[in-house]
Design a protein around this motif. Structure first.
Motif, PDB file in Angstrom:
ATOM      1  N   MET A  96      -1.602  10.619   3.539  1.00 26.34           N
ATOM      2  CA  MET A  96      -1.915   9.453   4.367  1.00 26.34           C
ATOM      3  C   MET A  96      -0.845   8.384   4.143  1.00 26.34           C
ATOM      4  SD  MET A  96      -5.992   9.432   3.497  1.00 26.34           S
ATOM      5  CE  MET A  96      -6.305   7.839   4.255  1.00 26.34           C
ATOM      6  N   LYS A  97      -0.102   8.078   5.200  1.00 33.18           N
ATOM      7  CA  LYS A  97       0.926   7.054   5.118  1.00 33.18           C
ATOM      8  C   LYS A  97       0.420   5.780   5.777  1.00 33.18           C
ATOM      9  CE  LYS A  97       5.687   5.860   6.306  1.00 33.18           C
ATOM     10  NZ  LYS A  97       6.966   6.294   6.899  1.00 33.18           N
ATOM     11  N   ARG A 106       7.234  -1.892  13.624  1.00 33.66           N
ATOM     12  CA  ARG A 106       7.677  -0.677  12.944  1.00 33.66           C
ATOM     13  C   ARG A 106       6.564   0.361  12.873  1.00 33.66           C
ATOM     14  NH1 ARG A 106      10.245  -3.341   7.649  1.00 33.66           N
ATOM     15  NH2 ARG A 106       8.536  -4.778   8.085  1.00 33.66           N
ATOM     16  N   GLY A 107       5.327  -0.113  12.602  1.00 35.51           N
ATOM     17  CA  GLY A 107       4.187   0.791  12.581  1.00 35.51           C
ATOM     18  C   GLY A 107       3.934   1.414  13.938  1.00 35.51           C
ATOM     19  N   TYR A 142      -4.930   1.289   8.928  1.00 34.38           N
ATOM     20  CA  TYR A 142      -4.692   2.579   9.566  1.00 34.38           C
ATOM     21  C   TYR A 142      -3.660   3.369   8.768  1.00 34.38           C
ATOM     22  CZ  TYR A 142      -7.268   0.864  13.600  1.00 34.38           C
ATOM     23  OH  TYR A 142      -8.255   0.364  14.416  1.00 34.38           O
ATOM     24  N   TYR A 143      -3.864   4.682   8.739  1.00 37.59           N
ATOM     25  CA  TYR A 143      -2.954   5.592   8.058  1.00 37.59           C
ATOM     26  C   TYR A 143      -2.553   6.711   9.010  1.00 37.59           C
ATOM     27  CZ  TYR A 143      -4.641   3.472   3.701  1.00 37.59           C
ATOM     28  OH  TYR A 143      -4.963   2.595   2.707  1.00 37.59           O
ATOM     29  N   ILE A 152       0.842  -1.183   0.000  1.00 39.54           N
ATOM     30  CA  ILE A 152       0.000   0.000   0.000  1.00 39.54           C
ATOM     31  C   ILE A 152       0.879   1.235   0.000  1.00 39.54           C
ATOM     32  CG2 ILE A 152      -1.871   1.178   1.186  1.00 39.54           C
ATOM     33  CD1 ILE A 152      -2.504  -1.651   0.122  1.00 39.54           C
ATOM     34  N   GLY A 153       0.642   2.114  -0.959  1.00 39.04           N
ATOM     35  CA  GLY A 153       1.469   3.306  -1.084  1.00 39.04           C
ATOM     36  C   GLY A 153       0.874   4.499  -0.362  1.00 39.04           C
ATOM     37  N   MET A 154       1.563   5.623  -0.466  1.00 40.67           N
ATOM     38  CA  MET A 154       1.116   6.874   0.141  1.00 40.67           C
ATOM     39  C   MET A 154      -0.108   7.405  -0.605  1.00 40.67           C
ATOM     40  SD  MET A 154       3.504   7.698   2.524  1.00 40.67           S
ATOM     41  CE  MET A 154       3.727   9.469   2.622  1.00 40.67           C
ATOM     42  N   LEU A 155      -1.002   8.045   0.133  1.00 42.96           N
ATOM     43  CA  LEU A 155      -2.220   8.589  -0.444  1.00 42.96           C
ATOM     44  C   LEU A 155      -2.307  10.090  -0.169  1.00 42.96           C
ATOM     45  CD1 LEU A 155      -4.788   5.879   0.756  1.00 42.96           C
ATOM     46  CD2 LEU A 155      -3.562   5.953  -1.428  1.00 42.96           C
ATOM     47  N   LYS A 156      -3.113  10.763  -0.975  1.00 44.89           N
ATOM     48  CA  LYS A 156      -3.416  12.185  -0.755  1.00 44.89           C
ATOM     49  C   LYS A 156      -4.928  12.314  -0.570  1.00 44.89           C
ATOM     50  CE  LYS A 156      -2.695  16.727  -0.835  1.00 44.89           C
ATOM     51  NZ  LYS A 156      -2.117  17.444  -1.985  1.00 44.89           N
ATOM     52  N   HIS A 157      -5.328  12.911   0.555  1.00 42.45           N
ATOM     53  CA  HIS A 157      -6.747  13.085   0.845  1.00 42.45           C
ATOM     54  C   HIS A 157      -7.245  14.380   0.233  1.00 42.45           C
ATOM     55  CE1 HIS A 157     -10.462  13.584   3.235  1.00 42.45           C
ATOM     56  NE2 HIS A 157     -10.423  12.258   3.323  1.00 42.45           N
ATOM     57  N   ILE A 158      -8.512  14.417  -0.093  1.00 35.31           N
ATOM     58  CA  ILE A 158      -9.100  15.600  -0.711  1.00 35.31           C
ATOM     59  C   ILE A 158      -8.957  16.834   0.187  1.00 35.31           C
ATOM     60  CG2 ILE A 158     -11.440  15.214   0.194  1.00 35.31           C
ATOM     61  CD1 ILE A 158     -12.507  16.178  -2.521  1.00 35.31           C
TER      62      ILE A 158
END
Length: 273
Positions: free
Chosen positions: A40-41, A48-49, A91-92, A29-35
């Motif tokens: 969102m990472k 590690r999380g 979770y992000y 799952i890659g990085m996201l951009k929210h509107i």
């Protein structure tokens, strides 16, 4: 979760330059951009999380003077985002988009430190990490996993990934940084001076701090090349520390591993001027 199954109002982060991405058949799952503008990472479902979440929470909840200074050197933390898919709960980490508002962002991911494995790594992991980017990591204590450069002269975007980064050595890494700064023909002195100013702010924090040891963390360098193209009197430069899955208590010791790489990076960039 499939690569097409995303949280509502979120899309893959367009300017991600390193790490796992949303690509064909890629199960990571890659990085996201929210509107709403934040990045969102994805939180790794392991220690590690938990380490990365714990780091952000400690920094942004602390009133300690040293940690208060650190808040300005990392992406702003907005908490966690929960997404329930058909198969699991994801979770992000919600954080600041460092390139927000830039028309032609130039981005460099520079991993700092000769030792990029943490103290609990297996011998096999240590060997594998030591072999990566050895051309720059061993002599200079930093490496470049990725860059995205808007070339002002050609009006084109150049994307350079880990394969390019692994091809670099102590002689050619300066050329790579000149390329990133749009300074292969005419040196952009104001840009480089501002980059150095911000890097030295990070350096001064590390000279002072005795809270953390950082392994496999990067500095994200971002500037807007549109302002260079327009010969604007204004510069838009942002530098943030990122990736905190391998941060450990320093027990009042100095993070010499990080400082060595950071000082070498500053030295090489200073030579470009």
């Amino acid at each position: 979760m499939s690569v097409t199954e995303l949280p509502d109002q979120a899309v893959p982060l367009e300017h991600q330059i390193a790490g796992h991405r949303h690509e064909k058949g890629n199960l990571y799952i890659g990085m996201l951009k929210h509107i709403d503008g934040y990045v969102m990472k994805p939180v790794q479902n392991n220690q590690r999380g938990k380490t990365e979440i714990g780091f952000y929470e400690q920094v942004f909840q602390s009133s300690h003077p040293t940690l208060s200074k650190l808040k300005c050197l990392v992406p702003h933390f907005f908490g966690l985002h929960q997404f329930v898919s058909d198969t699991a709960v994801h979770y992000y980490i919600k954080m600041e988009d460092i390139a927000a508002g830039m028309l032609k962002p130039c981005i460099a991911d520079i991993k700092i430190g000769r030792q990029t494995w943490d103290p609990y790594s297996s011998p096999e992991k240590q060997f594998t990490e030591n072999m990566k980017y050895s051309g720059t990591k061993q002599p200079l204590a930093f490496c470049i996993p990725g860059m995205s450069i808007y070339d002002v002269a050609s009006d084109q975007v150049l994307k350079l990934d880990k394969h390019y980064g692994r091809s670099l050595n102590s002689d050619t890494v300066r050329d790579a940084l000149q390329l990133y700064f749009n300074s292969t023909k005419i040196v952009e002195k104001r840009l480089i001076a501002e980059i150095l100013r911000q890097l030295n702010t990070v350096r001064m924090w590390f000279e002072e701090q005795r809270h953390f040891l950082f392994y496999a963390t990067s500095l994200l360098l971002v500037y807007d090349a549109d302002l260079l193209k327009e010969r604007s009197n204004v510069l838009n430069v942002r530098i943030r520390m990122i990736d905190f899955a391998h941060v450990y208590p320093a027990h009042n010791s100095r993070d010499s591993n990080y400082l060595e790489g950071l000082c070498k990076l500053i030295q090489i960039i200073s030579s470009i001027q």
